[in-house]
Enzyme design. Sequence first.
Site, PDB file in Angstrom:
ATOM      1  N   ARG A 320       0.831  -1.203   0.000  1.00 53.49           N
ATOM      2  CA  ARG A 320       0.000   0.000   0.000  1.00 53.49           C
ATOM      3  C   ARG A 320       0.869   1.257   0.000  1.00 53.49           C
ATOM      4  O   ARG A 320       0.526   2.261  -0.618  1.00 53.49           O
ATOM      5  CB  ARG A 320      -0.990  -0.011   1.174  1.00 53.49           C
ATOM      6  CG  ARG A 320      -1.977   1.145   1.154  1.00 53.49           C
ATOM      7  CD  ARG A 320      -3.139   0.948   2.127  1.00 53.49           C
ATOM      8  NE  ARG A 320      -4.187   0.100   1.575  1.00 53.49           N
ATOM      9  CZ  ARG A 320      -5.259   0.543   0.910  1.00 53.49           C
ATOM     10  NH1 ARG A 320      -5.446   1.831   0.716  1.00 53.49           N
ATOM     11  NH2 ARG A 320      -6.144  -0.300   0.451  1.00 53.49           N
ATOM     12  N   GLU A 706      -9.808   5.847   7.239  1.00 52.90           N
ATOM     13  CA  GLU A 706      -8.379   6.161   7.226  1.00 52.90           C
ATOM     14  C   GLU A 706      -7.989   7.447   6.487  1.00 52.90           C
ATOM     15  O   GLU A 706      -7.091   8.160   6.930  1.00 52.90           O
ATOM     16  CB  GLU A 706      -7.593   4.994   6.594  1.00 52.90           C
ATOM     17  CG  GLU A 706      -7.712   3.695   7.358  1.00 52.90           C
ATOM     18  CD  GLU A 706      -7.260   2.519   6.508  1.00 52.90           C
ATOM     19  OE1 GLU A 706      -8.009   2.121   5.603  1.00 52.90           O
ATOM     20  OE2 GLU A 706      -6.149   2.019   6.736  1.00 52.90           O
TER      21      GLU A 706
HETATM   22  N1  MTE Z   1     -12.034   5.367  14.529  1.00 54.06           N
HETATM   23  C1  MTE Z   1     -12.057   5.094  15.846  1.00 54.06           C
HETATM   24  N2  MTE Z   1     -12.787   5.883  16.650  1.00 54.06           N
HETATM   25  N3  MTE Z   1     -11.362   4.054  16.377  1.00 54.06           N
HETATM   26  C2  MTE Z   1     -10.592   3.238  15.582  1.00 54.06           C
HETATM   27  O1  MTE Z   1      -9.977   2.285  16.083  1.00 54.06           O
HETATM   28  N4  MTE Z   1      -9.784   2.741  13.300  1.00 54.06           N
HETATM   29  C3  MTE Z   1      -9.506   3.297  11.982  1.00 54.06           C
HETATM   30  C4  MTE Z   1     -10.754   3.966  11.402  1.00 54.06           C
HETATM   31  N5  MTE Z   1     -11.339   4.853  12.362  1.00 54.06           N
HETATM   32  C5  MTE Z   1     -10.546   3.504  14.180  1.00 54.06           C
HETATM   33  C6  MTE Z   1     -11.311   4.587  13.693  1.00 54.06           C
HETATM   34  C7  MTE Z   1      -9.038   2.307  11.014  1.00 54.06           C
HETATM   35  S1  MTE Z   1      -7.417   1.880  11.048  1.00 54.06           S
HETATM   36  C8  MTE Z   1      -9.858   1.760  10.070  1.00 54.06           C
HETATM   37  S2  MTE Z   1      -9.268   0.695   8.909  1.00 54.06           S
HETATM   38  C9  MTE Z   1     -11.298   2.063  10.036  1.00 54.06           C
HETATM   39  O2  MTE Z   1     -11.681   2.951  11.072  1.00 54.06           O
HETATM   40  C10 MTE Z   1     -12.046   0.740  10.144  1.00 54.06           C
HETATM   41  O3  MTE Z   1     -13.399   0.910  10.195  1.00 54.06           O
HETATM   42  P1  MTE Z   1     -14.323   1.111   8.893  1.00 54.06           P
HETATM   43  O4  MTE Z   1     -13.852   0.176   7.861  1.00 54.06           O
HETATM   44  O5  MTE Z   1     -15.661   0.798   9.411  1.00 54.06           O
HETATM   45  O6  MTE Z   1     -14.139   2.536   8.498  1.00 54.06           O
HETATM   46 MO1  MOS Z   2      -7.060  -0.049   9.486  1.00 56.71          MO
HETATM   47  S1  MOS Z   2      -5.049   0.221   9.545  1.00 56.71           S
HETATM   48  O1  MOS Z   2      -6.978  -0.847   7.921  1.00 56.71           O
HETATM   49  O2  MOS Z   2      -7.260  -1.340  10.594  1.00 56.71           O
END
Ligand code: MTE
Ligand code: MOS
Length: 802
Positions: A320, A706
Amino acid sequence: MTTLSSRPDSGVSVGLDVPHESAALHVTGAAVYTDDLVQRTHGILHAHPVCSTHAHARVRGLRPEPAYDVPGVVRVLTAADVPGVNDAGVKHDEPLFPDEVMFHGHAVCWVLGESLEAARRGAAAVEVDYEPLPAIVTVAEAIAAESFQGGQPTVVRGDVEAALAGAAHVFSGDIDFAGQEHFYLETHCSLALVDEAGQVFVQSSTQHPTETQEIVAHVLGLDSHEVTVQCLRMGGGFGGKEMQPHGFAAIAALGSRLTGRPVRLRLSRQQDMTMSGKRHGFDARWRVGFDEAGLLVALDATLTSDGGWSLDLSEPVLARALCHVDNAYWLPDVRINGRIARTHKTSQTAFRGFGGPQGMLVIEDILGRCAPLLGIEARELRRRNFYADDQETPYGQPVRHASRITAAWDQLVDSADIAAREAEVASYNASHEHTKRGLALTPVKFGISFNFTAFNQAGALVHVYKDGSVLINHGGTEMGQGLHTKMIQVAATALGVPLARVRLAPTRTDKVPNTSATAASSGADLNGAAIKNACEQITARLHEVDAGRGLPWEEVVREAYFSRVQLWAAGFYKTEGLHWDSSLMRGHPFKYFAYGVAAAEMEVDGFTGAYRTRRVDIVHDVGDSLSPLVDLGQIEGGFVQGAGWLTLEDLRWDSSSGPGRGRLTTQAASTYKLPSFSEMPEVFNVSLLEEAHEDGVVYGSKAVGEPPLMLAFAVREALREACAAFAPEPGFSVDLASPATPEAVFWAVQAARTGAPAPVTEGAPGVEPDQPSSDAPALHPHSEQVASRVPGNPVTGHEARP
Ligand code: MTE
Ligand code: MOS
């Protein structure tokens, strides 16, 4: 418009400003996390690790006996106890009970006690004989020793040497930048039980329940149907719970299996920081070519990530990174090499952005350093190089909607009043000798989908009960990101019922099997589409029952039951149109790109390097938002987390030759600085890009988890601008360490004050440091070298200095 993305005319719950479904529970402390179950569980045992005191050593002897003399110690778990495979990783390079410890803090064995204190005392009593071995702690040491692991992929397009030879300007440079600790509020935690039939039930704070299930099963020598994993919710995961929970869950499950009692394993903050993997730091070396107009013509770069002791997710993270070095910019001829250093540190892992931020840092750093040397404003240089619609990325995917970058950029220049504020900054800087301001804009383009095509599938289970109430279950996990909130909104919309009729049950592997990690920001895209699919199966059946009468929901549901019509359904979704060849590093790995633009204004104090964030403006593309309040929270939170990575959070490992070599020295909140209220921008305006419907995605939305993290490059670039303003002459190229801590900023200011010009050398070193010089491609005669590290600047990256 596809049926997946179109919204019905009425009864639409997606797009409403609803709070997070657990907001009230979060703020009152009533929300239950895995470790809260301890109080509800009778007869529990607590697990404590025996941690290595060396960064690298052979375990010559292990004597658990003294632990049994400690009151309350019940059992010491060692390799001899493992009925299945003694390995906690999917790559089979992570022995659960190692006979060679690979990092300072590596668990050699685990002690179970009636109390955590008893287990801790027991662990202290276990005797371990180590035979110390040489340890590699920094990436530079790994490169010198050629200590690498995994594949070494390359993304190539065109002829980079010819393009560099023909370029009007060629620059070369390098940067060594830091990783990041996840610092989720809830540390790693698992609670395991074995029932009377031998069925194993593990509650785990995991982003990937299916993989936790698989690892527990293989450690215990069981089949997957003998192990169930449930994740109630996580107090943050941020990628750190994508792969790292498995081993901890396996220890708890093994302990439970051997003792017949429930076993709880929860890491203290210090244990979590010393034992679990972090964001990869990288070393990058590059040569770049521009034409007379400042357009990028070629980039040749080698990125070396610090993988730590085992592979974990290092290969996909690197892939990535390579796929995001372009960020929002058209790079005609490119060659980007990647490799993974093996070092004696924690096994670095996924972290929000998953390598994307590291790839993008390289190009943003290049543009920020080269703009002054080209005599072009950095803002102008960035905009000039944006992709045009359907130009292809270096790995061959057309950039759909690239013009949204320019649209968002221009919208932000307007709404954030950039032209006027640039003039204000200039006049402020002219009249202030000891504090300077900088204003910078940076773009984000981030690919959505797992690179590995097979992971882009999801399942859901939707139950409609006879009274018309609805219970949904899907394969995604909730870590605070609001996925469950969005999924309730999707189900309510697809069934045409009010939000209050829908409840969501915790994620379990016995409800929805074979799930992918909740990761790659794709949770809502994948699980939302699966839920919608299940709901549509149900509404199609109800439609027949209703036969055009337009009955209210409750009535048609009742009638369907008495007509023996099935009121529940399993839904499934797979993303179409993806392909990726990981050996060629080419294909169409992403369903679409998420875009965003940020502007940041920073003020730097020249005496101390201290700075503050005066104002941040963001325009971010979430498509047609499923849940605008949730998305806003994700954008603000992601941005601040990114700013923490780039400016405050300074992981330091002891790289001295002393007895503490390899030890993480920043293992608590007292020594590892996180963003807090005082670092929040004084003015913080976030808006969603308008008219951003995304065809082919659930209800026209886009992923948001992200991408906003990478909006924080604006902060780093604004700091660079402010540092440059201390130079006696305009056009100074600032070399800024990452993280740009106040200390690093201080040294960048010192360098700017002396106005030392960037040394211009011909035949600058090749990108490969370890390549024989005769093979090193000769640089164009007009090549210039960007100052690598400013002399006298002790901030040389993120390693602790002796
Ligand atoms: N937001 C919160 N509050 N806590 C988290 O741990 N993880 C992030 C993001 N936002 C996270 C977050 C990461 S690394 C990812 S990949 C995505 O949320 C995963 O959730 P989604 O696929 O539902 O967006
Ligand atoms: Mo998020 S780094 O893809 O869990």
